[in-house]
Structure formats: structure tokens, C-alpha cells
Motif scaffolding. Structure first.
Motif: not given
Length: 198
Positions: A95-96, A99-101, A183, A187
Motif C-alpha cells: 500500500r505504501a 501511495d508513492r506510485y 489508484r 488500493v
């Protein structure tokens, strides 16, 4: 003495980067099979033996970009906080990355990243070599999870989930959607998939 070693290490790293960047640029421009090792050595201004000291195979010239992530899942499991289950730690880590693509999640719409993934997935020898990297990651993760068949099964399942999620994200972006648009689905898919594993 250590300063000289540090300088040597930085010089080697720069040489490796120059060779790798030259190779990827040529592959993206002309295709993997249309570029020879001699072409790459000439573009990087190194000899062929020097090139092979840094990259043992032509495939490694492309896949070195995955090397930064080699053993990553095993590190996440080993470095997790006390009381955090391995699958939970791996889910949070993925998931992180979303978040950073992070390109490794498939959620990057930078044109070079999209083209790079297309190159890897559409070239049989690269896809085969990537499978070898993934098997090594699976072994490392299984060792971090424990001993026995259950650890091996969980390692294989986790890495399969990550691979499927990343490829699904990339395919949506390769079809013309933006990473920002994809995104929320990425997720939700990750949450569902890791929930199934847990």
C-alpha cells in the motif's frame, strides 16, 4: 584507505548506471532483440568485457532495475515490528508503494516506465529471466517466514498476489488511464487480495 575504497565504489556504481541507462535507452528505442551487446558497449563507451563484469547477461542489462527490490518482501517480514503479522506488514508495504506510485506496483504512468514494463512483458527472454528473480525472492521470503511447506506456500501466494496486482495496474495504465485514476481501484484490489491471504 577507506576514502579510496569509497571513491572506487562510487566510480563502479556510476559505470554500472551509465551502462544500464544506455542499454535501457537503446532497448526502448529499437527493441531488445535489435540491440547487440556491442551496441550497448559503444553507447556506454566501455569495452565488452567491462560490460559483462557489471552485467553477466543481456537480460540483466534490463532487469537490473528490479535488483533494488530483490529480497524486499523478505526484508519487510524480517524488519516488521513486534506483534505485526507477516501478511499485514507486506500489505502495508505494498500500500505504501501505491501511495508513492512506485513503478514496482505497476502504478506509474511515466511514459518510460510504461514502455519499460511493455518491453519486459513482451520479450520472452526478459519475462523468463524475471521469473528467475521472482523465484529467488520466493525462496528468500519463505526463509524469512519460517520452515516447511506452509512458509513456502505463503511466500508463493504473497508474491503471486503482488505480481498479479502490479500487472493489472500496469495494463490499465498501458490502456491509456492515468495512475491517479487507477489508484483507488489498485488500493481496493490490494486490500481485497491481502485480506484473502490473511
Amino acid at each position: 584507505m577507506s576514502e579510496a575504497k569509497g571513491l572506487r565504489a562510487r566510480k563502479k556504481e556510476r559505470t554500472r548506471d551509465v551502462i544500464g541507462d544506455a542499454a535501457v535507452s537503446l532497448f526502448l528505442e529499437r527493441g531488445f532483440d535489435s540491440v547487440s551487446v556491442n551496441d550497448i558497449a559503444a553507447a556506454a563507451e566501455v569495452s565488452k568485457p567491462t560490460l559483462f563484469r557489471y552485467f553477466p547477461t543481456k537480460e540483466d542489462l534490463v532487469l537490473h532495475r528490479f535488483a533494488d527490490h530483490q529480497g524486499e518482501a523478505a526484508r519487510v517480514v524480517r524488519d516488521r515490528r513486534s506483534g505485526v503479522e507477516p501478511v499485514t506488514a507486506l500489505h502495508r508495504h505494498f500500500r505504501a508503494g501505491l501511495d508513492r506510485y512506485d513503478p514496482v506496483t505497476g502504478l506509474s504512468d511515466h511514459p518510460e516506465v510504461v514502455a519499460f514494463h511493455r518491453l519486459v512483458f513482451s520479450t520472452p527472454s526478459l519475462a523468463g529471466r524475471l521469473t528467475r528473480y521472482q523465484l529467488e525472492d520466493e525462496e528468500a521470503l519463505a526463509d524469512a517466514l519460517g520452515i516447511g511447506v506452509r512458509a513456502r506456500l505463503l511466500a508463493a501466494q504473497v508474491l503471486a498476489v503482488q505480481r498479479v496486482l502490479a500487472r493489472a495496474n500496469w495494463q490499465k495504465i498501458a490502456a491509456g488511464r492515468t495512475a491517479h485514476d487507477v489508484r483507488p481501484e489498485a488500493v481496493a484490489d490490494a486490500d481485497h487480495a491481502f485480506g484473502q491471504l490473511a
